[in-house]
Write an enzyme that holds these catalytic residues in place. Structure first.
Site, short mmCIF file in Angstrom:
data_model
loop_
_atom_site.label_atom_id
_atom_site.label_comp_id
_atom_site.label_asym_id
_atom_site.label_seq_id
_atom_site.Cartn_x
_atom_site.Cartn_y
_atom_site.Cartn_z
N CYS A 217 0.84 -1.20 0.00
CA CYS A 217 0.00 0.00 0.00
C CYS A 217 0.87 1.25 0.00
O CYS A 217 1.57 1.52 -0.96
CB CYS A 217 -0.96 -0.05 1.19
SG CYS A 217 -2.29 1.15 1.09
N HIS B 282 -3.41 -5.79 1.09
CA HIS B 282 -2.71 -5.98 2.36
C HIS B 282 -2.62 -7.45 2.77
O HIS B 282 -3.45 -7.92 3.55
CB HIS B 282 -3.44 -5.21 3.46
CG HIS B 282 -3.29 -3.74 3.36
ND1 HIS B 282 -2.35 -3.02 4.08
CD2 HIS B 282 -3.94 -2.83 2.60
CE1 HIS B 282 -2.44 -1.75 3.78
NE2 HIS B 282 -3.40 -1.59 2.89
N GLU C 59 -0.74 -8.66 4.94
CA GLU C 59 -0.48 -8.77 6.39
C GLU C 59 -1.76 -8.76 7.22
O GLU C 59 -1.72 -9.04 8.42
CB GLU C 59 0.47 -7.66 6.85
CG GLU C 59 -0.15 -6.31 7.14
CD GLU C 59 -0.52 -5.51 5.90
OE1 GLU C 59 -0.59 -6.09 4.80
OE2 GLU C 59 -0.78 -4.30 6.04
#
Lengths: 234, 92
Positions: A89, A198, A200
Site C-alpha cells: 500500500c 494488504h 499482512e
C-alpha cells in the site's frame, strides 16, 4: 518455529500497519525487527517490509516525503544489492517514489476510499515474496486505499507484462482503475515487490477475511512472509 | 525577500480524477461554459534576498526531483515573483 530470519519493518510518521506487518512476520516464523525512519542503520536485517498507512499524511504525493527518510537510502542500496523488500500500500507508493519500482499511484478513479476483501490472482511465483504460491492461484486479502490507481506509460506496462513482472492482478472487480488490473509488481531481479492490497491483514484465523473454513478464517496473505523466510533460510 | 513559484500539473495523458470531480460540480453552480478542468499544484519557495539565476536553477532541480513525480506530473512553470505579490493580498 523461529527460523532466525530477521525481517525489518519500517515505521514512518503516519505509518499504520507496522504492527500488523510485524505480527505477520512472527506468525510466518521470522523475527520482526522495528526500523525507524530517521535511523539509517538497518540493524543487520535480511529483508525489509515497508508497511501501509499515510506516511507524512500523503502530503505532496503519497510516499513522496518518506522516500527521502534516512532509512530509505540504506534500503535502496540494500535492495539494489539483492535484499528482499516488500512494499504494501503506502509502502508500494514509497517504492515507486524511490524508483525501485516503475510507475506511480494516483487517486482512485471513482475518488472514494475503498475498503474491501479483494480477490487477486498470483501471476509471478518466482519473486522472493511469492514463491509459496502457485501460478494463477486466486487469493483473498483486504484492500484499503485512496490513492491506489496504478499508472505507468504504455511502454512500461508492456515491459512489465512482457517480462512477467506483474505479481498480482485484481480479479472480479478492479477497485481503483489501475491500468491492466495491476495490483502488484516486481523489479527485474524479483527481490523488490510492491502491491496495494494488504497480505499482512490475512494471516491469522479469527482476524482475516472470510475464508473456506468460515467467517474471518482467510489466511491467504501469510505465504508472502513465509516465502521470503523460505528464500532466506532455504 | 524573494519568491520562486513552481507550478506542477498532472501530465495530459494522466486521468485527473480531482479535476474531473470539479468539472462535474461547476455546471451545478451555473458555470456551464467550461468543458474541462485539470487541477495542479503551485509551490511558493521563499529565499532571503534576491532571486538569482542560481536560485532559479535550484528551484527547477527541486521541481524535477521532489515537487513533481515525472511519471505522472510535469513542471510547467518556474519563475521569480515579488514577495508581496497578489497572492499575499488574496482574501483581504
Amino acid at each position: 518455529m523461529l527460523t532466525g530470519a530477521r525481517i525489518g519493518v519500517v515505521t514512518f510518521p503516519g505509518t499504520l500497519d507496522d504492527r500488523d506487518a510485524a505480527r505477520a512476520v512472527r506468525l510466518a516464523g521470522g523475527e520482526a525487527v522495528a526500523l525507524w525512519h530517521a535511523d539509517a542503520d538497518l540493524h543487520a536485517v535480511d529483508a525489509v517490509v515497508l508497511p501501509g498507512g499515510f506516511s507524512y499524511g500523503d502530503y505532496l504525493r503519497a510516499g513522496a516525503i518518506s522516500r527521502f527518510a534516512p532509512v530509505m537510502g540504506s534500503i535502496v542500496d540494500a535492495a539494489n544489492g539483492g535484499m528482499p523488500v516488500l512494499g504494501i500500500c503506502n509502502g508500494f507508493q514509497v517504492l515507486t517514489e524511490a524508483h525501485l519500482l516503475p510507475g506511480s499511484m494516483i487517486k482512485n478513479d471513482h475518488l472514494h476510499f475503498v475498503c474491501r476483501e479483494q480477490v487477486l490472482s498470483v501471476e509471478n511465483v518466482d519473486t522472493a515474496w511469492t514463491r509459496l504460491y502457485s501460478v494463477g492461484e486466486r487469493i483473498t486479502v483486504p484492500l484499503k486505499n485512496q490513492d491506489g490507481q496504478y499508472v505507468a506509460d504504455e511502454h512500461t506496462l508492456d515491459e512489465l507484462e512482457g517480462e512477467g513482472r506483474v505479481v498480482v492482478r485484481y480479479r472480479d472487480w478492479n477497485p481503483n482503475g489501475s491500468r491492466r488490473d495491476i495490483a502488484g509488481i516486481t523489479n527485474a531481479a524479483g527481490n523488490v515487490v510492491g502491491l496495494m492490497p494488504h497480505p499482512e491483514h490475512a494471516v491469522e484465523v479469527g482476524f482475516g477475511p472470510d475464508g473456506p473454513r468460515g467467517p474471518r478464517t482467510g489466511t491467504d496473505g501469510l505465504r508472502f512472509f513465509a516465502s521470503v523466510i523460505g528464500s532466506l533460510v532455504g | 525577500m524573494g519568491r520562486v513559484v513552481v507550478n506542477v500539473m498532472p501530465k495530459p495523458e494522466i486521468l485527473d480524477p480531482q479535476g474531473k470531480a470539479v468539472n462535474g460540480a461547476l455546471p451545478r453552480l451555473g458555470f456551464s461554459q467550461f468543458v474541462s478542468v485539470r487541477q495542479g499544484k503551485r509551490f511558493e519557495l521563499e529565499v532571503d534576498g534576491e532571486v538569482t539565476d542560481e536560485i532559479l536553477a535550484a528551484a527547477r532541480r527541486a521541481g524535477e526531483t521532489v515537487l513533481s513525480n515525472p511519471v505522472i506530473e510535469d513542471v510547467v512553470d518556474v519563475y521569480a515573483e515579488p514577495a508581496h505579490a497578489p497572492s499575499d493580498e488574496a482574501g483581504r
